[in-house]
Enzyme design. Structure first.
Site, PDB file in Angstrom:
ATOM      1  N   SER A  14      -4.289  -3.671  -2.800  1.00 43.28           N
ATOM      2  CA  SER A  14      -5.343  -4.132  -1.897  1.00 43.28           C
ATOM      3  C   SER A  14      -6.416  -4.948  -2.615  1.00 43.28           C
ATOM      4  O   SER A  14      -6.784  -6.041  -2.161  1.00 43.28           O
ATOM      5  CB  SER A  14      -5.976  -2.947  -1.172  1.00 43.28           C
ATOM      6  OG  SER A  14      -6.442  -1.970  -2.092  1.00 43.28           O
ATOM      7  N   PHE A  15      -6.918  -4.471  -3.747  1.00 46.52           N
ATOM      8  CA  PHE A  15      -7.995  -5.196  -4.417  1.00 46.52           C
ATOM      9  C   PHE A  15      -7.471  -6.470  -5.079  1.00 46.52           C
ATOM     10  O   PHE A  15      -8.132  -7.514  -5.035  1.00 46.52           O
ATOM     11  CB  PHE A  15      -8.686  -4.309  -5.456  1.00 46.52           C
ATOM     12  CG  PHE A  15      -9.940  -4.946  -6.010  1.00 46.52           C
ATOM     13  CD1 PHE A  15     -11.048  -5.141  -5.204  1.00 46.52           C
ATOM     14  CD2 PHE A  15     -10.001  -5.358  -7.330  1.00 46.52           C
ATOM     15  CE1 PHE A  15     -12.209  -5.739  -5.698  1.00 46.52           C
ATOM     16  CE2 PHE A  15     -11.143  -5.953  -7.837  1.00 46.52           C
ATOM     17  CZ  PHE A  15     -12.259  -6.142  -7.024  1.00 46.52           C
ATOM     18  N   GLY A  16      -6.283  -6.406  -5.683  1.00 43.10           N
ATOM     19  CA  GLY A  16      -5.706  -7.608  -6.270  1.00 43.10           C
ATOM     20  C   GLY A  16      -5.513  -8.698  -5.237  1.00 43.10           C
ATOM     21  O   GLY A  16      -5.796  -9.875  -5.484  1.00 43.10           O
ATOM     22  N   TYR A  52      -0.641  -3.239   2.102  1.00 38.30           N
ATOM     23  CA  TYR A  52      -1.945  -2.868   1.572  1.00 38.30           C
ATOM     24  C   TYR A  52      -3.129  -3.488   2.323  1.00 38.30           C
ATOM     25  O   TYR A  52      -4.230  -2.931   2.305  1.00 38.30           O
ATOM     26  CB  TYR A  52      -2.040  -3.247   0.088  1.00 38.30           C
ATOM     27  CG  TYR A  52      -1.142  -2.425  -0.787  1.00 38.30           C
ATOM     28  CD1 TYR A  52      -1.383  -1.074  -0.985  1.00 38.30           C
ATOM     29  CD2 TYR A  52      -0.043  -2.989  -1.416  1.00 38.30           C
ATOM     30  CE1 TYR A  52      -0.558  -0.304  -1.786  1.00 38.30           C
ATOM     31  CE2 TYR A  52       0.790  -2.233  -2.221  1.00 38.30           C
ATOM     32  CZ  TYR A  52       0.527  -0.893  -2.413  1.00 38.30           C
ATOM     33  OH  TYR A  52       1.354  -0.131  -3.205  1.00 38.30           O
ATOM     34  N   LYS A 192     -16.424   7.504 -11.754  1.00 37.20           N
ATOM     35  CA  LYS A 192     -16.876   7.785 -10.390  1.00 37.20           C
ATOM     36  C   LYS A 192     -15.733   8.279  -9.505  1.00 37.20           C
ATOM     37  O   LYS A 192     -15.970   8.968  -8.504  1.00 37.20           O
ATOM     38  CB  LYS A 192     -17.567   6.562  -9.781  1.00 37.20           C
ATOM     39  CG  LYS A 192     -16.724   5.284  -9.739  1.00 37.20           C
ATOM     40  CD  LYS A 192     -15.843   5.176  -8.512  1.00 37.20           C
ATOM     41  CE  LYS A 192     -14.873   4.026  -8.632  1.00 37.20           C
ATOM     42  NZ  LYS A 192     -13.989   3.920  -7.457  1.00 37.20           N
ATOM     43  N   THR A 249     -18.035   5.261  -3.103  1.00 38.59           N
ATOM     44  CA  THR A 249     -16.812   6.055  -3.153  1.00 38.59           C
ATOM     45  C   THR A 249     -17.052   7.513  -2.770  1.00 38.59           C
ATOM     46  O   THR A 249     -16.116   8.209  -2.380  1.00 38.59           O
ATOM     47  CB  THR A 249     -16.156   6.005  -4.547  1.00 38.59           C
ATOM     48  OG1 THR A 249     -17.138   6.301  -5.534  1.00 38.59           O
ATOM     49  CG2 THR A 249     -15.562   4.662  -4.830  1.00 38.59           C
TER      50      THR A 249
END
Length: 342
Positions: A14-16, A52, A192, A249
Protein backbone atom coordinates in the site's frame (compact mmCIF):
# COMPACT_ATOMS: atom_id res chain seq x y z
CA UNK A 1 11.22 24.41 -12.21
CA UNK A 2 11.52 20.84 -10.87
CA UNK A 3 13.79 18.38 -12.64
CA UNK A 4 11.98 15.35 -14.09
CA UNK A 5 13.25 12.18 -12.45
CA UNK A 6 12.90 8.46 -12.95
CA UNK A 7 11.90 6.66 -9.77
CA UNK A 8 11.67 2.99 -8.82
CA UNK A 9 9.76 1.69 -5.83
CA UNK A 10 10.71 -1.85 -4.81
CA UNK A 11 7.57 -3.34 -3.29
CA UNK A 12 3.95 -3.24 -4.40
CA UNK A 13 2.27 -2.85 -1.01
CA UNK A 14 0.00 0.00 0.00
CA UNK A 15 2.64 2.59 0.93
CA UNK A 16 4.97 1.70 -1.95
CA UNK A 17 2.05 2.12 -4.35
CA UNK A 18 1.11 5.47 -2.80
CA UNK A 19 4.67 6.83 -3.04
CA UNK A 20 5.09 5.68 -6.64
CA UNK A 21 1.81 7.31 -7.58
CA UNK A 22 2.70 10.64 -5.94
CA UNK A 23 5.93 10.73 -7.93
CA UNK A 24 4.06 9.84 -11.13
CA UNK A 25 1.37 12.44 -10.50
CA UNK A 26 4.09 15.04 -9.92
CA UNK A 27 5.27 14.44 -13.49
CA UNK A 28 8.05 11.95 -12.88
CA UNK A 29 8.46 8.52 -14.47
CA UNK A 30 7.77 5.85 -11.85
CA UNK A 31 8.33 2.09 -11.83
CA UNK A 32 6.53 -0.06 -9.25
CA UNK A 33 8.47 -3.33 -8.96
CA UNK A 34 6.38 -6.27 -7.79
CA UNK A 35 7.36 -9.89 -7.19
CA UNK A 36 4.02 -11.34 -8.33
CA UNK A 37 3.82 -11.29 -12.16
CA UNK A 38 0.06 -11.78 -12.23
CA UNK A 39 -0.54 -8.86 -9.91
CA UNK A 40 1.89 -6.65 -11.83
CA UNK A 41 -0.02 -7.29 -15.06
CA UNK A 42 -3.31 -6.59 -13.31
CA UNK A 43 -2.02 -3.30 -11.89
CA UNK A 44 -0.62 -2.25 -15.25
CA UNK A 45 -3.81 -3.08 -17.17
CA UNK A 46 -6.43 -1.87 -14.68
CA UNK A 47 -4.43 1.08 -13.25
CA UNK A 48 -5.36 -0.15 -9.77
CA UNK A 49 -3.64 -2.18 -7.05
CA UNK A 50 -6.77 -4.10 -6.11
CA UNK A 51 -5.17 -6.08 -3.29
CA UNK A 52 -3.60 -3.24 -1.31
CA UNK A 53 -5.16 -0.03 -2.66
CA UNK A 54 -8.61 -0.85 -4.09
CA UNK A 55 -10.43 2.06 -5.69
CA UNK A 56 -7.23 4.11 -6.04
CA UNK A 57 -6.54 5.09 -9.67
CA UNK A 58 -2.88 5.02 -10.66
CA UNK A 59 -1.37 7.69 -12.90
CA UNK A 60 -0.33 6.82 -16.46
CA UNK A 61 3.29 7.74 -15.62
CA UNK A 62 3.44 4.71 -13.31
CA UNK A 63 4.58 1.36 -14.74
CA UNK A 64 4.11 -1.88 -12.78
CA UNK A 65 6.76 -4.46 -13.61
CA UNK A 66 8.55 -7.59 -12.40
CA UNK A 67 11.70 -6.74 -14.41
CA UNK A 68 13.92 -5.42 -11.65
CA UNK A 69 16.91 -4.80 -13.93
CA UNK A 70 14.88 -2.63 -16.31
CA UNK A 71 13.24 -0.78 -13.43
CA UNK A 72 16.52 0.06 -11.72
CA UNK A 73 18.80 0.76 -14.68
CA UNK A 74 17.42 4.16 -15.56
CA UNK A 75 16.35 5.33 -12.09
CA UNK A 76 17.66 8.36 -10.26
CA UNK A 77 15.95 7.51 -6.97
CA UNK A 78 15.07 4.10 -5.52
CA UNK A 79 12.62 3.56 -2.67
CA UNK A 80 12.74 0.22 -0.85
CA UNK A 81 9.26 -0.57 0.52
CA UNK A 82 9.77 -4.23 1.44
CA UNK A 83 8.78 -5.86 4.78
CA UNK A 84 11.78 -6.10 7.11
CA UNK A 85 11.99 -9.90 6.97
CA UNK A 86 12.53 -9.79 3.17
CA UNK A 87 14.36 -6.45 2.99
CA UNK A 88 17.94 -7.77 2.92
CA UNK A 89 17.18 -10.50 0.37
CA UNK A 90 15.53 -8.08 -2.07
CA UNK A 91 18.36 -5.52 -1.78
CA UNK A 92 20.99 -8.26 -2.21
CA UNK A 93 19.26 -9.35 -5.42
CA UNK A 94 18.87 -5.75 -6.63
CA UNK A 95 22.33 -4.37 -5.89
CA UNK A 96 23.93 -5.80 -9.05
CA UNK A 97 21.76 -3.32 -11.00
CA UNK A 98 22.18 -0.32 -8.67
CA UNK A 99 24.71 2.35 -9.62
CA UNK A 100 26.66 4.44 -7.06
CA UNK A 101 24.99 7.76 -8.02
CA UNK A 102 21.46 6.50 -7.36
CA UNK A 103 19.74 7.71 -4.18
CA UNK A 104 18.31 4.82 -2.14
CA UNK A 105 15.60 5.50 0.46
CA UNK A 106 14.01 3.05 2.88
CA UNK A 107 10.34 3.39 3.80
CA UNK A 108 10.24 0.20 5.90
CA UNK A 109 9.45 0.67 9.59
CA UNK A 110 11.09 -2.37 11.09
CA UNK A 111 14.18 -3.96 12.61
CA UNK A 112 16.05 -6.96 11.21
CA UNK A 113 15.62 -10.00 13.45
CA UNK A 114 18.82 -11.30 14.99
CA UNK A 115 21.12 -8.45 13.99
CA UNK A 116 19.03 -5.55 15.35
CA UNK A 117 19.96 -3.59 12.24
CA UNK A 118 17.66 -0.88 10.95
CA UNK A 119 16.87 -0.88 7.25
CA UNK A 120 19.16 2.08 6.50
CA UNK A 121 22.02 0.19 8.15
CA UNK A 122 21.35 -2.77 5.85
CA UNK A 123 21.43 -0.37 2.89
CA UNK A 124 24.72 1.12 4.09
CA UNK A 125 26.19 -2.36 4.46
CA UNK A 126 25.08 -3.60 1.03
CA UNK A 127 25.33 -0.30 -0.90
CA UNK A 128 28.26 1.53 0.72
CA UNK A 129 28.78 3.92 -2.23
CA UNK A 130 25.15 5.09 -2.51
CA UNK A 131 23.58 8.10 -0.78
CA UNK A 132 21.04 6.74 1.72
CA UNK A 133 17.88 8.17 3.28
CA UNK A 134 14.86 7.17 5.36
CA UNK A 135 11.24 8.24 4.79
CA UNK A 136 8.99 8.03 7.85
CA UNK A 137 6.10 9.72 9.63
CA UNK A 138 2.33 9.53 10.18
CA UNK A 139 1.64 8.20 6.69
CA UNK A 140 -1.42 5.94 6.48
CA UNK A 141 -1.40 4.90 2.83
CA UNK A 142 -5.17 4.88 2.35
CA UNK A 143 -5.42 8.51 3.51
CA UNK A 144 -2.61 9.48 1.15
CA UNK A 145 -4.56 7.78 -1.63
CA UNK A 146 -7.55 9.96 -0.76
CA UNK A 147 -5.27 13.03 -0.94
CA UNK A 148 -5.85 13.85 2.70
CA UNK A 149 -3.31 16.44 3.87
CA UNK A 150 -0.32 14.45 5.11
CA UNK A 151 3.23 15.20 6.22
CA UNK A 152 6.30 12.99 6.17
CA UNK A 153 9.97 13.38 7.02
CA UNK A 154 13.01 12.54 4.93
CA UNK A 155 16.07 11.87 7.08
CA UNK A 156 19.59 11.76 5.71
CA UNK A 157 23.02 13.16 6.37
CA UNK A 158 23.12 14.13 2.69
CA UNK A 159 21.54 17.48 1.77
CA UNK A 160 21.20 16.22 -1.82
CA UNK A 161 19.06 13.30 -0.62
CA UNK A 162 16.88 15.55 1.54
CA UNK A 163 16.40 18.16 -1.17
CA UNK A 164 15.80 15.59 -3.91
CA UNK A 165 13.04 13.78 -1.98
CA UNK A 166 11.39 17.04 -0.96
CA UNK A 167 11.35 18.11 -4.60
CA UNK A 168 10.20 14.70 -5.85
CA UNK A 169 7.27 14.07 -3.51
CA UNK A 170 6.16 17.46 -2.25
CA UNK A 171 2.71 18.51 -3.47
CA UNK A 172 -0.48 20.19 -2.29
CA UNK A 173 -1.51 17.31 -0.02
CA UNK A 174 1.86 15.70 0.80
CA UNK A 175 4.32 17.84 2.75
CA UNK A 176 7.93 16.63 3.10
CA UNK A 177 10.02 17.88 6.03
CA UNK A 178 13.72 17.19 6.54
CA UNK A 179 15.79 15.82 9.42
CA UNK A 180 19.47 14.97 9.92
CA UNK A 181 18.87 12.31 12.59
CA UNK A 182 18.43 9.27 10.36
CA UNK A 183 18.78 6.82 13.23
CA UNK A 184 16.24 8.57 15.45
CA UNK A 185 13.70 8.99 12.65
CA UNK A 186 14.00 5.34 11.69
CA UNK A 187 13.85 4.08 15.27
CA UNK A 188 10.72 6.16 15.88
CA UNK A 189 9.02 4.59 12.88
CA UNK A 190 9.92 1.08 14.02
CA UNK A 191 9.22 1.42 17.74
CA UNK A 192 5.80 3.03 17.45
CA UNK A 193 4.41 -0.19 15.90
CA UNK A 194 4.79 -1.91 19.27
CA UNK A 195 2.68 0.70 21.03
CA UNK A 196 0.06 0.68 18.28
CA UNK A 197 -0.57 -2.98 19.14
CA UNK A 198 -0.88 -2.01 22.80
CA UNK A 199 -3.39 0.73 21.93
CA UNK A 200 -5.47 -1.71 19.91
CA UNK A 201 -5.57 -4.01 22.93
CA UNK A 202 -6.64 -1.13 25.16
CA UNK A 203 -9.45 -0.17 22.81
CA UNK A 204 -10.70 -3.75 22.57
CA UNK A 205 -10.66 -3.98 26.35
CA UNK A 206 -12.87 -0.88 26.59
CA UNK A 207 -10.34 1.22 28.45
CA UNK A 208 -11.18 4.88 29.02
CA UNK A 209 -9.76 7.97 27.33
CA UNK A 210 -7.59 8.73 30.36
CA UNK A 211 -6.03 5.30 30.11
CA UNK A 212 -5.41 5.58 26.38
CA UNK A 213 -3.84 9.02 26.85
CA UNK A 214 -1.58 7.62 29.55
CA UNK A 215 -0.53 4.76 27.25
CA UNK A 216 0.42 7.09 24.41
CA UNK A 217 2.45 9.48 26.57
CA UNK A 218 4.21 6.69 28.46
CA UNK A 219 4.89 5.01 25.11
CA UNK A 220 6.60 8.18 23.90
CA UNK A 221 8.71 8.33 27.04
CA UNK A 222 9.63 4.66 26.75
CA UNK A 223 10.55 4.67 23.07
CA UNK A 224 12.61 7.86 23.35
CA UNK A 225 14.43 6.54 26.44
CA UNK A 226 15.33 3.37 24.55
CA UNK A 227 16.38 5.23 21.39
CA UNK A 228 18.65 7.63 23.26
CA UNK A 229 20.48 4.64 24.75
CA UNK A 230 21.23 3.66 21.15
CA UNK A 231 22.48 7.13 20.17
CA UNK A 232 19.38 8.89 18.80
CA UNK A 233 18.50 12.53 19.49
CA UNK A 234 15.57 12.75 21.96
CA UNK A 235 14.25 15.88 20.23
CA UNK A 236 13.55 13.81 17.11
CA UNK A 237 10.73 12.14 19.00
CA UNK A 238 8.85 15.43 19.27
CA UNK A 239 8.54 15.48 15.48
CA UNK A 240 6.64 13.65 12.77
CA UNK A 241 8.55 10.37 13.08
CA UNK A 242 8.08 10.30 16.85
CA UNK A 243 4.94 11.70 18.43
CA UNK A 244 3.30 12.26 15.01
CA UNK A 245 3.58 8.65 13.90
CA UNK A 246 2.81 7.37 17.39
CA UNK A 247 -0.45 9.33 17.57
CA UNK A 248 -1.80 8.16 14.24
CA UNK A 249 -0.96 4.50 14.69
CA UNK A 250 -2.26 4.41 18.26
CA UNK A 251 -5.59 5.96 17.33
CA UNK A 252 -6.51 4.68 13.88
CA UNK A 253 -8.23 1.50 12.76
CA UNK A 254 -6.33 1.96 9.46
CA UNK A 255 -3.13 1.01 11.33
CA UNK A 256 -2.25 -2.64 10.73
CA UNK A 257 -0.56 -3.00 14.11
CA UNK A 258 -3.51 -1.40 15.90
CA UNK A 259 -5.87 -3.86 14.19
CA UNK A 260 -3.76 -6.83 15.29
CA UNK A 261 -3.84 -5.61 18.90
CA UNK A 262 -7.58 -5.02 18.71
CA UNK A 263 -8.22 -8.52 17.36
CA UNK A 264 -6.13 -10.13 20.11
CA UNK A 265 -7.94 -8.00 22.69
CA UNK A 266 -11.23 -9.37 21.37
CA UNK A 267 -10.06 -12.93 21.95
CA UNK A 268 -8.40 -13.95 18.68
CA UNK A 269 -5.13 -15.87 18.70
CA UNK A 270 -2.17 -13.81 17.50
CA UNK A 271 -1.58 -16.09 14.49
CA UNK A 272 -5.23 -15.81 13.42
CA UNK A 273 -5.20 -12.03 13.82
CA UNK A 274 -2.12 -11.74 11.58
CA UNK A 275 -3.57 -14.08 8.96
CA UNK A 276 -6.87 -12.20 8.93
CA UNK A 277 -5.01 -8.91 8.43
CA UNK A 278 -3.51 -10.12 5.14
CA UNK A 279 -0.64 -7.63 5.40
CA UNK A 280 2.58 -7.42 7.40
CA UNK A 281 2.25 -6.02 10.93
CA UNK A 282 5.89 -5.06 11.61
CA UNK A 283 5.25 -4.54 15.32
CA UNK A 284 5.29 -8.26 16.14
CA UNK A 285 8.85 -8.83 14.92
CA UNK A 286 9.92 -5.46 16.31
CA UNK A 287 8.55 -6.40 19.73
CA UNK A 288 10.71 -9.54 19.84
CA UNK A 289 13.84 -7.62 18.81
CA UNK A 290 13.30 -4.68 21.16
CA UNK A 291 12.48 -6.91 24.13
CA UNK A 292 15.79 -8.75 23.66
CA UNK A 293 17.78 -5.54 23.20
CA UNK A 294 16.12 -3.83 26.18
CA UNK A 295 17.01 -6.82 28.37
CA UNK A 296 20.58 -6.71 27.09
CA UNK A 297 20.95 -2.96 27.73
CA UNK A 298 18.88 -3.04 30.94
CA UNK A 299 16.55 -0.31 29.67
CA UNK A 300 13.34 0.07 31.67
CA UNK A 301 10.48 -0.67 29.23
CA UNK A 302 7.40 -1.90 31.15
CA UNK A 303 5.04 -1.56 28.17
CA UNK A 304 7.29 -3.67 25.96
CA UNK A 305 7.72 -6.24 28.73
CA UNK A 306 3.97 -6.38 29.31
CA UNK A 307 3.02 -6.69 25.65
CA UNK A 308 5.65 -9.39 25.14
CA UNK A 309 4.16 -11.35 28.05
CA UNK A 310 0.69 -11.08 26.50
CA UNK A 311 1.49 -11.83 22.86
CA UNK A 312 4.51 -14.11 22.99
CA UNK A 313 4.33 -15.77 26.41
CA UNK A 314 0.50 -15.86 26.27
CA UNK A 315 -0.16 -14.56 29.77
CA UNK A 316 -3.65 -13.33 30.66
CA UNK A 317 -4.16 -9.72 29.57
CA UNK A 318 -5.84 -8.67 32.84
CA UNK A 319 -2.96 -10.06 34.94
CA UNK A 320 -0.32 -8.22 32.94
CA UNK A 321 -2.23 -4.93 32.97
CA UNK A 322 -2.63 -5.15 36.75
CA UNK A 323 1.09 -5.76 37.12
CA UNK A 324 1.93 -2.82 34.85
CA UNK A 325 -0.17 -0.51 37.03
CA UNK A 326 2.06 -1.45 39.98
CA UNK A 327 5.26 -0.76 38.04
CA UNK A 328 7.76 1.90 39.03
CA UNK A 329 6.43 5.45 38.71
CA UNK A 330 9.37 7.25 37.13
CA UNK A 331 9.68 10.86 36.03
CA UNK A 332 7.05 12.28 33.68
CA UNK A 333 9.31 13.82 31.01
CA UNK A 334 12.56 12.00 30.34
CA UNK A 335 14.85 14.73 29.09
CA UNK A 336 14.12 17.91 31.06
CA UNK A 337 17.31 19.33 32.54
CA UNK A 338 17.16 19.42 36.36
CA UNK A 339 16.59 22.83 37.91
CA UNK A 340 19.08 24.14 40.43
CA UNK A 341 17.70 23.99 43.91
CA UNK A 342 17.26 27.36 45.61
Amino acid sequence: MSVTRTVTVLGGGSFGTAIANIAATNGHRAFLWMRDAKRAVEVQETRENKRYMPGYHLHENLTATTDIEHALNSSDIIFVSIPSKSFRTVVENARQYIKPHQIVVSTTKGIESGSFLLMSQILEELLPKNPIGVLSGPNLAKEIAQKTLTATVIASESSDVRNSIQDLLGCSYFRVYANLDTYGVELGGALKNIYAIMSGLAEAYGMGENTKSMLVTRSLAEMSRFAVCLGANPMTFLGLAGVGDLMVTCNSSLSRNYRVGYAVGKGKKLEDAIEELGEVAEGINTLRSVKAKADELEVYMPLVQGLYAILIEQHEIKDIISGMMLAQQSTDVEFILPRHEV
